[in-house]
Design a protein around this motif. Structure first.
Motif, PDB file in Angstrom:
ATOM      1  N   MET A 132       0.846  -1.189   0.000  1.00  0.00           N
ATOM      2  CA  MET A 132       0.000   0.000   0.000  1.00  0.00           C
ATOM      3  C   MET A 132       0.886   1.245   0.000  1.00  0.00           C
ATOM      4  O   MET A 132       1.821   1.353   0.777  1.00  0.00           O
ATOM      5  CB  MET A 132      -0.908   0.007   1.231  1.00  0.00           C
ATOM      6  CG  MET A 132      -1.928   1.122   1.239  1.00  0.00           C
ATOM      7  SD  MET A 132      -2.943   1.047   2.725  1.00  0.00           S
ATOM      8  CE  MET A 132      -4.266   2.166   2.270  1.00  0.00           C
ATOM      9  N   THR A 133       0.629   2.205  -0.891  1.00  0.00           N
ATOM     10  CA  THR A 133       1.459   3.399  -0.974  1.00  0.00           C
ATOM     11  C   THR A 133       1.318   4.243   0.283  1.00  0.00           C
ATOM     12  O   THR A 133       0.311   4.175   0.997  1.00  0.00           O
ATOM     13  CB  THR A 133       1.052   4.226  -2.199  1.00  0.00           C
ATOM     14  OG1 THR A 133      -0.295   4.697  -2.033  1.00  0.00           O
ATOM     15  CG2 THR A 133       1.132   3.396  -3.473  1.00  0.00           C
ATOM     16  N   LEU A 134       2.369   5.075   0.511  1.00  0.00           N
ATOM     17  CA  LEU A 134       2.336   5.941   1.681  1.00  0.00           C
ATOM     18  C   LEU A 134       1.171   6.912   1.607  1.00  0.00           C
ATOM     19  O   LEU A 134       0.532   7.222   2.624  1.00  0.00           O
ATOM     20  CB  LEU A 134       3.660   6.700   1.787  1.00  0.00           C
ATOM     21  CG  LEU A 134       4.875   5.880   2.239  1.00  0.00           C
ATOM     22  CD1 LEU A 134       6.130   6.733   2.182  1.00  0.00           C
ATOM     23  CD2 LEU A 134       4.663   5.340   3.640  1.00  0.00           C
ATOM     24  N   LEU A 135       0.892   7.411   0.379  1.00  0.00           N
ATOM     25  CA  LEU A 135      -0.205   8.367   0.241  1.00  0.00           C
ATOM     26  C   LEU A 135      -1.522   7.745   0.672  1.00  0.00           C
ATOM     27  O   LEU A 135      -2.307   8.371   1.401  1.00  0.00           O
ATOM     28  CB  LEU A 135      -0.295   8.845  -1.212  1.00  0.00           C
ATOM     29  CG  LEU A 135      -1.452   9.810  -1.524  1.00  0.00           C
ATOM     30  CD1 LEU A 135      -1.340  11.061  -0.653  1.00  0.00           C
ATOM     31  CD2 LEU A 135      -1.471  10.171  -3.003  1.00  0.00           C
ATOM     32  N   ARG A 136      -1.764   6.513   0.261  1.00  0.00           N
ATOM     33  CA  ARG A 136      -3.014   5.852   0.642  1.00  0.00           C
ATOM     34  C   ARG A 136      -3.065   5.617   2.148  1.00  0.00           C
ATOM     35  O   ARG A 136      -4.124   5.708   2.769  1.00  0.00           O
ATOM     36  CB  ARG A 136      -3.164   4.539  -0.110  1.00  0.00           C
ATOM     37  CG  ARG A 136      -3.444   4.713  -1.605  1.00  0.00           C
ATOM     38  CD  ARG A 136      -3.561   3.377  -2.299  1.00  0.00           C
ATOM     39  NE  ARG A 136      -4.656   2.595  -1.742  1.00  0.00           N
ATOM     40  CZ  ARG A 136      -4.862   1.302  -2.026  1.00  0.00           C
ATOM     41  NH1 ARG A 136      -4.024   0.669  -2.823  1.00  0.00           N
ATOM     42  NH2 ARG A 136      -5.878   0.653  -1.500  1.00  0.00           N
ATOM     43  N   ARG A 137      -1.922   5.327   2.742  1.00  0.00           N
ATOM     44  CA  ARG A 137      -1.898   5.143   4.200  1.00  0.00           C
ATOM     45  C   ARG A 137      -2.238   6.454   4.908  1.00  0.00           C
ATOM     46  O   ARG A 137      -2.979   6.473   5.887  1.00  0.00           O
ATOM     47  CB  ARG A 137      -0.526   4.645   4.646  1.00  0.00           C
ATOM     48  CG  ARG A 137      -0.240   3.220   4.267  1.00  0.00           C
ATOM     49  CD  ARG A 137       0.956   2.693   5.021  1.00  0.00           C
ATOM     50  NE  ARG A 137       1.206   1.298   4.688  1.00  0.00           N
ATOM     51  CZ  ARG A 137       1.969   0.492   5.392  1.00  0.00           C
ATOM     52  NH1 ARG A 137       2.570   0.942   6.481  1.00  0.00           N
ATOM     53  NH2 ARG A 137       2.157  -0.759   5.034  1.00  0.00           N
ATOM     54  N   TYR A 138      -1.646   7.542   4.424  1.00  0.00           N
ATOM     55  CA  TYR A 138      -1.925   8.831   5.043  1.00  0.00           C
ATOM     56  C   TYR A 138      -3.396   9.215   4.871  1.00  0.00           C
ATOM     57  O   TYR A 138      -4.014   9.774   5.791  1.00  0.00           O
ATOM     58  CB  TYR A 138      -1.024   9.909   4.444  1.00  0.00           C
ATOM     59  CG  TYR A 138       0.431   9.769   4.824  1.00  0.00           C
ATOM     60  CD1 TYR A 138       0.803   9.241   6.054  1.00  0.00           C
ATOM     61  CD2 TYR A 138       1.440  10.149   3.948  1.00  0.00           C
ATOM     62  CE1 TYR A 138       2.129   9.100   6.413  1.00  0.00           C
ATOM     63  CE2 TYR A 138       2.784  10.019   4.300  1.00  0.00           C
ATOM     64  CZ  TYR A 138       3.125   9.489   5.530  1.00  0.00           C
ATOM     65  OH  TYR A 138       4.436   9.345   5.882  1.00  0.00           O
ATOM     66  N   LEU A 139      -3.963   8.930   3.705  1.00  0.00           N
ATOM     67  CA  LEU A 139      -5.379   9.224   3.477  1.00  0.00           C
ATOM     68  C   LEU A 139      -6.258   8.374   4.398  1.00  0.00           C
ATOM     69  O   LEU A 139      -7.269   8.849   4.924  1.00  0.00           O
ATOM     70  CB  LEU A 139      -5.746   8.981   2.011  1.00  0.00           C
ATOM     71  CG  LEU A 139      -5.138   9.953   0.990  1.00  0.00           C
ATOM     72  CD1 LEU A 139      -5.503   9.538  -0.431  1.00  0.00           C
ATOM     73  CD2 LEU A 139      -5.607  11.388   1.261  1.00  0.00           C
ATOM     74  N   GLN A 140      -5.862   7.120   4.601  1.00  0.00           N
ATOM     75  CA  GLN A 140      -6.601   6.246   5.516  1.00  0.00           C
ATOM     76  C   GLN A 140      -6.524   6.773   6.947  1.00  0.00           C
ATOM     77  O   GLN A 140      -7.534   6.781   7.677  1.00  0.00           O
ATOM     78  CB  GLN A 140      -5.989   4.848   5.436  1.00  0.00           C
ATOM     79  CG  GLN A 140      -6.700   3.793   6.237  1.00  0.00           C
ATOM     80  CD  GLN A 140      -6.147   2.421   5.927  1.00  0.00           C
ATOM     81  OE1 GLN A 140      -6.725   1.678   5.144  1.00  0.00           O
ATOM     82  NE2 GLN A 140      -5.026   2.068   6.525  1.00  0.00           N
ATOM     83  N   HIS A 141      -5.336   7.225   7.327  1.00  0.00           N
ATOM     84  CA  HIS A 141      -5.145   7.803   8.665  1.00  0.00           C
ATOM     85  C   HIS A 141      -5.985   9.074   8.813  1.00  0.00           C
ATOM     86  O   HIS A 141      -6.633   9.285   9.846  1.00  0.00           O
ATOM     87  CB  HIS A 141      -3.664   8.112   8.857  1.00  0.00           C
ATOM     88  CG  HIS A 141      -3.359   8.933  10.067  1.00  0.00           C
ATOM     89  ND1 HIS A 141      -3.430   8.442  11.352  1.00  0.00           N
ATOM     90  CD2 HIS A 141      -2.976  10.235  10.189  1.00  0.00           C
ATOM     91  CE1 HIS A 141      -3.118   9.387  12.216  1.00  0.00           C
ATOM     92  NE2 HIS A 141      -2.826  10.478  11.534  1.00  0.00           N
ATOM     93  N   ALA A 142      -5.990   9.921   7.757  1.00  0.00           N
ATOM     94  CA  ALA A 142      -6.766  11.159   7.810  1.00  0.00           C
ATOM     95  C   ALA A 142      -8.259  10.868   7.916  1.00  0.00           C
ATOM     96  O   ALA A 142      -8.990  11.560   8.634  1.00  0.00           O
ATOM     97  CB  ALA A 142      -6.481  12.006   6.569  1.00  0.00           C
ATOM     98  N   ARG A 143      -8.712   9.829   7.214  1.00  0.00           N
ATOM     99  CA  ARG A 143     -10.139   9.482   7.270  1.00  0.00           C
ATOM    100  C   ARG A 143     -10.523   9.016   8.670  1.00  0.00           C
ATOM    101  O   ARG A 143     -11.582   9.381   9.195  1.00  0.00           O
ATOM    102  CB  ARG A 143     -10.445   8.390   6.250  1.00  0.00           C
ATOM    103  CG  ARG A 143     -11.923   8.014   6.209  1.00  0.00           C
ATOM    104  CD  ARG A 143     -12.276   7.240   4.961  1.00  0.00           C
ATOM    105  NE  ARG A 143     -13.685   6.903   4.966  1.00  0.00           N
ATOM    106  CZ  ARG A 143     -14.167   5.717   5.274  1.00  0.00           C
ATOM    107  NH1 ARG A 143     -13.337   4.731   5.586  1.00  0.00           N
ATOM    108  NH2 ARG A 143     -15.466   5.478   5.246  1.00  0.00           N
ATOM    109  N   ALA A 144      -9.663   8.212   9.270  1.00  0.00           N
ATOM    110  CA  ALA A 144      -9.947   7.763  10.638  1.00  0.00           C
ATOM    111  C   ALA A 144      -9.988   8.950  11.597  1.00  0.00           C
ATOM    112  O   ALA A 144     -10.844   9.019  12.484  1.00  0.00           O
ATOM    113  CB  ALA A 144      -8.892   6.749  11.085  1.00  0.00           C
TER     114      ALA A 144
END
Length: 601
Positions: A1-13
């Motif tokens: 999973m790309t870092l950007l997608r991880r950050y977006l997932q973190h932001a959504r949470a």
């Protein structure tokens, strides 16, 4: 999973956990970044104005700097308050997501799968680690400098637009490579705990926990355990260390490129100064801006903490998806199950078979058993016959591979109302570090005092109240001030009281799955007789190895690997002269008096 997608997932949470506080924190972060950029420009203009005699412009820039130096800390203080509130909400939100992995689905098969169970324990430990907690605050500690870096980039663009872009890109590349390196290490820790790491954790626990302290000292095991732990830990970590070393090369290369880019940028500024291309004010501003571009790169511990946070969240999301749960949204609570008015329930198992994961032989094979409402049934048989498995199927903790399980014509594996109709005391029942009141009330979901007192009395545990300094409010654990430990027999009476309270709360089937193993034969027999007396009219299922203790049940079922082999009352099975009669006679001989009379008749 790309870092950007991880950050977006973190932001959504973060947004789902605290939308209001997150919005306020983002707004304050933007304002603080703007104040940093304005301060950088104001300092440059102030220094530039000093080359002339003190003028109105000099004082103007001086006052602006003073104002920004005051506004910055005020914004930071407000931001700290907002981020604290958002962080608390985020941690509570993630804790709920973790807890759901343990309790959803209703069954326990996923908790008994070594891989899933090990990953869940690792995620739980990671969410309690300081780096995960600080990783939430690190979100804003990274966004702020990044936005200030954007301001610095805008300031430098009119000079030589390609220079700041290259410098920013070099910092960004270093950050991406390093964060990816760190995330890889965290991912391996979280998603692949491995048997060696689990064993190392177990060995470390033996060295530090009180349960094993006596034997370790008695047998002199400390040095041996330390050596085994060290060797096991090295074996578990060797693969991780090797992966870290392999990923270190790109990080060092990115550091070299970044150094060249920054050095080149300063060289160009120096060249422009010597040629008189830029003014003193511009030089001061540009030097600050070049230094500010490092905001696109590594930000120390906050970068590491955020990487740990996003890795943990990703591991949690992976577990939830495997179990069919929403990725980062709690399960919507269903309609509240109304409390059943009570009364005995009917139980039915039809052609039920079940095999544990990793086992070649079925634990239960083609079992058919119907229990009318209000009947007391004892299930007996040799070890491994499947007695406890049948109880777990009845509770909906497992789903049968074949056949159907019904409680009041409903499937307990999918119907919450059917599950609540079953109360069980297992052999390894939980000993909650809660007050006596809560330990009993958990069964009924009610703290009604007369109900609790009746349940404890019926379980033969009323004498406990005279031995507990704080009565019902005594915590049943010596690990707490004013708390106390109970003996095995006392704990069993508390567990029985909890089950009896559940019956008062609407349960229609009461199961005792060998919970009296710590009692002697006479005490167990007396307890079972008392139990059958106080539960008259309730469907009861007794599981025990001691046949003399269950002989007063209305019906006795003998279970073997092939299924149910005998079914009848105590007298009927003795007269049959089959397996039950043989086992009963063998056990009775153990307690026969010298005169030849048996204590079990």
């Amino acid at each position: 999973m790309t870092l950007l997608r991880r950050y977006l997932q973190h932001a959504r949470a973060l947004w789902l956990a605290a939308p209001g506080w997150s919005t306020l924190a983002l707004a304050l972060t933007v304002l603080e970044a703007a104040a940093r950029t304005a301060l950088m420009i104001a300092i440059g203009l102030f220094v530039g104005s000093l080359s002339e005699s003190a003028t109105y412009a000099t004082w103007r820039w001086f006052l602006l700097i003073a104002a920004l130096l005051v506004v910055g800390p005020l914004l930071q203080a407000c931001l700290s308050a907002a981020t604290a509130r958002s962080s608390v909400a985020y941690l509570r939100y993630v804790s709920d997501l973790v807890a759901e992995v343990g309790v959803h689905p209703h069954g326990i098969e996923h908790l008994e799968t070594p891989d899933l169970a090990g990953r869940l324990r690792t995620v739980v430990a990671a969410t309690r680690d300081w780096s995960f907690v600080t990783g939430v605050d690190a979100t804003w500690s990274i966004i702020g400098p990044r936005l200030a870096g954007v301001g610095a980039l805008a300031v430098l663009m009119p000079w030589r637009w390609w220079v700041p872009l290259l410098v920013a890109a070099s910092f960004f590349t270093l950050s991406k490579v390093f964060t990816g390196w760190i995330s890889l290490a965290f991912d391996k820790l979280l998603t692949n705990p491995g048997d060696s790491r689990r064993r190392a954790s177990y060995l470390r626990g033996l060295l530090t926990q009180t349960d094993s302290a006596k034997e370790i000292r008695l047998f002199g095991l400390a040095d041996w355990l330390t050596d085994v732990y060290r060797a096991t830990w090295y074996d578990a970590m060797t693969g991780l260390w090797r992966a870290r070393r392999r990923g270190l090369g790109p990080v060092l290369l990115a550091c070299l490129v970044m150094a060249l880019m920054v050095g080149g940028a300063f060289a160009l500024i120096g060249y422009d100064v010597t040629t008189g291309t830029i003014s003193l004010a511009a030089t001061v501003t540009m030097v600050q801006a070049i230094l500010r571009l490092q905001s696109f790169g590594l930000l120390g511990d906050v970068s590491t903490a955020l990487a740990r946070n996003t890795s943990t969240l990703q591991a949690l999301v992976g577990l939830r998806r495997e179990l069919g749960l929403p990725a980062i949204a709690p399960v919507s609570p269903g309609d509240e199950v109304p409390r059943h008015p009570g009364g005995a329930a009917e139980v039915g198992l039809d052609e039920v078979s079940f095999t544990y994961q990793g086992s070649a032989e079925p634990a239960v094979k083609q079992v058919t058993l119907h229990i009318p409402a209000g009947q007391s049934v004892a299930v007996v048989g040799a070890n491994g016959a499947g007695k406890s498995t049948i109880i777990k199927l009845l509770c909906g903790l497992y789903t049968p591979a074949e056949g159907t399980v019904r409680v009041d014509d409903a499937d307990p594996a999918v119907d919450e109302a059917a599950r609540r109709r079953v109360a069980v005391i297992f052999q390894d029942f939980a000993r909650y570090h809660l007050s006596l009141r809560d330990n009993v009330a958990l069964g009924a979901g009610s703290t009604d005092q007369p109900l609790l007192e009746q349940a404890l009395t019926d379980a033969g545990g009323a004498v406990l109240l005279t031995r507990l300094d704080r009565g019902w409010d005594t915590v049943l654990s010596a690990e707490y001030d004013g708390g106390t430990d109970l003996s095995g027999g006392q704990w069993q009476r508390v567990a029985l009281a909890r089950a009896l309270a559940a019956v008062a709360g609407g349960a229609g089937v009461l199961v005792l799955d060998e919970p009296t193993a710590a009692l002697d034969v006479r005490s167990e027999a007396a307890l079972f007789e008392r139990f059958l007396e106080v539960t008259r009219g309730v469907t009861t299922i007794l599981v025990s190895h001691r046949l003399s203790s269950v002989r007063h049940a209305d019906r006795i079922v003998v279970l073997a690997a092939s299924g149910i082999v005998e079914d009848g009352s105590h007298e009927e099975l003795l007269a049959l002269g089959g397996r039950y009669a043989e086992l009963f006679t063998l056990q009775a001989r153990r307690f026969a008096r010298p005169s030849g009379n048996s204590v079990a008749r």
